[in-house]
Design a protein around this motif. Structure first.
Motif, PDB file in Angstrom:
ATOM      1  N   PRO A 144       0.811  -1.219   0.000  1.00 59.69           N
ATOM      2  CA  PRO A 144       0.000   0.000   0.000  1.00 59.69           C
ATOM      3  C   PRO A 144       0.846   1.271   0.000  1.00 59.69           C
ATOM      4  O   PRO A 144       1.867   1.358   0.679  1.00 59.69           O
ATOM      5  N   ALA A 145       0.408   2.245  -0.766  1.00 61.87           N
ATOM      6  CA  ALA A 145       1.063   3.553  -0.853  1.00 61.87           C
ATOM      7  C   ALA A 145       0.068   4.619  -0.445  1.00 61.87           C
ATOM      8  O   ALA A 145      -1.144   4.410  -0.581  1.00 61.87           O
ATOM      9  N   PRO A 146       0.545   5.745   0.028  1.00 64.14           N
ATOM     10  CA  PRO A 146       1.938   6.113   0.276  1.00 64.14           C
ATOM     11  C   PRO A 146       2.456   5.456   1.552  1.00 64.14           C
ATOM     12  O   PRO A 146       1.676   5.096   2.438  1.00 64.14           O
ATOM     13  N   LEU A 147       3.792   5.332   1.625  1.00 64.51           N
ATOM     14  CA  LEU A 147       4.429   4.729   2.788  1.00 64.51           C
ATOM     15  C   LEU A 147       5.786   5.394   3.008  1.00 64.51           C
ATOM     16  O   LEU A 147       6.634   5.362   2.115  1.00 64.51           O
ATOM     17  N   PRO A 148       6.010   5.992   4.176  1.00 65.29           N
ATOM     18  CA  PRO A 148       7.332   6.554   4.448  1.00 65.29           C
ATOM     19  C   PRO A 148       8.376   5.440   4.470  1.00 65.29           C
ATOM     20  O   PRO A 148       8.114   4.348   4.999  1.00 65.29           O
ATOM     21  N   GLU A 206      17.007   8.185   6.927  1.00 64.67           N
ATOM     22  CA  GLU A 206      15.581   7.838   6.956  1.00 64.67           C
ATOM     23  C   GLU A 206      15.183   7.102   8.230  1.00 64.67           C
ATOM     24  O   GLU A 206      14.072   7.248   8.714  1.00 64.67           O
ATOM     25  N   LEU A 207      16.067   6.289   8.744  1.00 62.29           N
ATOM     26  CA  LEU A 207      15.735   5.476   9.912  1.00 62.29           C
ATOM     27  C   LEU A 207      16.196   6.117  11.210  1.00 62.29           C
ATOM     28  O   LEU A 207      16.123   5.504  12.267  1.00 62.29           O
ATOM     29  N   LYS A 258       5.581   6.719  -3.063  1.00 59.41           N
ATOM     30  CA  LYS A 258       4.283   7.126  -3.600  1.00 59.41           C
ATOM     31  C   LYS A 258       3.675   6.043  -4.488  1.00 59.41           C
ATOM     32  O   LYS A 258       4.367   5.127  -4.935  1.00 59.41           O
ATOM     33  N   GLU A 259       2.399   6.201  -4.759  1.00 55.06           N
ATOM     34  CA  GLU A 259       1.678   5.289  -5.636  1.00 55.06           C
ATOM     35  C   GLU A 259       2.411   5.162  -6.968  1.00 55.06           C
ATOM     36  O   GLU A 259       2.850   6.149  -7.557  1.00 55.06           O
TER      37      GLU A 259
END
Length: 96
Positions: free
Chosen positions: A27-31, A68-69, A82-83
């Motif tokens: 599933p999007a969006p996903l950080p 990012e982490l 993003k999608e």
């Protein structure tokens, strides 16, 4: 964005062996910061076995996973997948 928005994730080498897949849709969006949590939920033990030493690309760009982490001092980035985007989990490449 549609209700069924997704992105495609590609698994290579040990990531593919661990998941039993070469690709799947998520599933999007996903950080990016949440991606490893999602993969760990789907494939228990994957974080330690694969994700801790892999690289990641979103589109044609490598992602700075430390930023990012939240590792280190940097708070830059915060990439959101993003999608329709393509993500690759790339295990380390050995040389010699």
């Amino acid at each position: 964005m549609s209700e069924n928005a997704t992105f495609q994730i590609h698994y290579f080498s040990t990531a593919s062996a661990y998941t039993g897949k070469s690709t799947e849709r998520l599933p999007a969006p996903l950080p990016v910061a949440r991606l490893f949590d999602v993969l760990e939920e789907r494939y228990p033990g994957m974080r330690k076995a694969v994700l801790g030493s892999c690289g990641l690309s979103v589109g044609d760009e490598y992602v700075d996973l430390d930023a990012e982490l939240g590792v280190g001092q940097s708070s830059e980035g915060r990439v959101v997948i993003k999608e329709g985007e393509e993500v690759a989990v790339i295990p380390p490449v050995s040389s010699g």
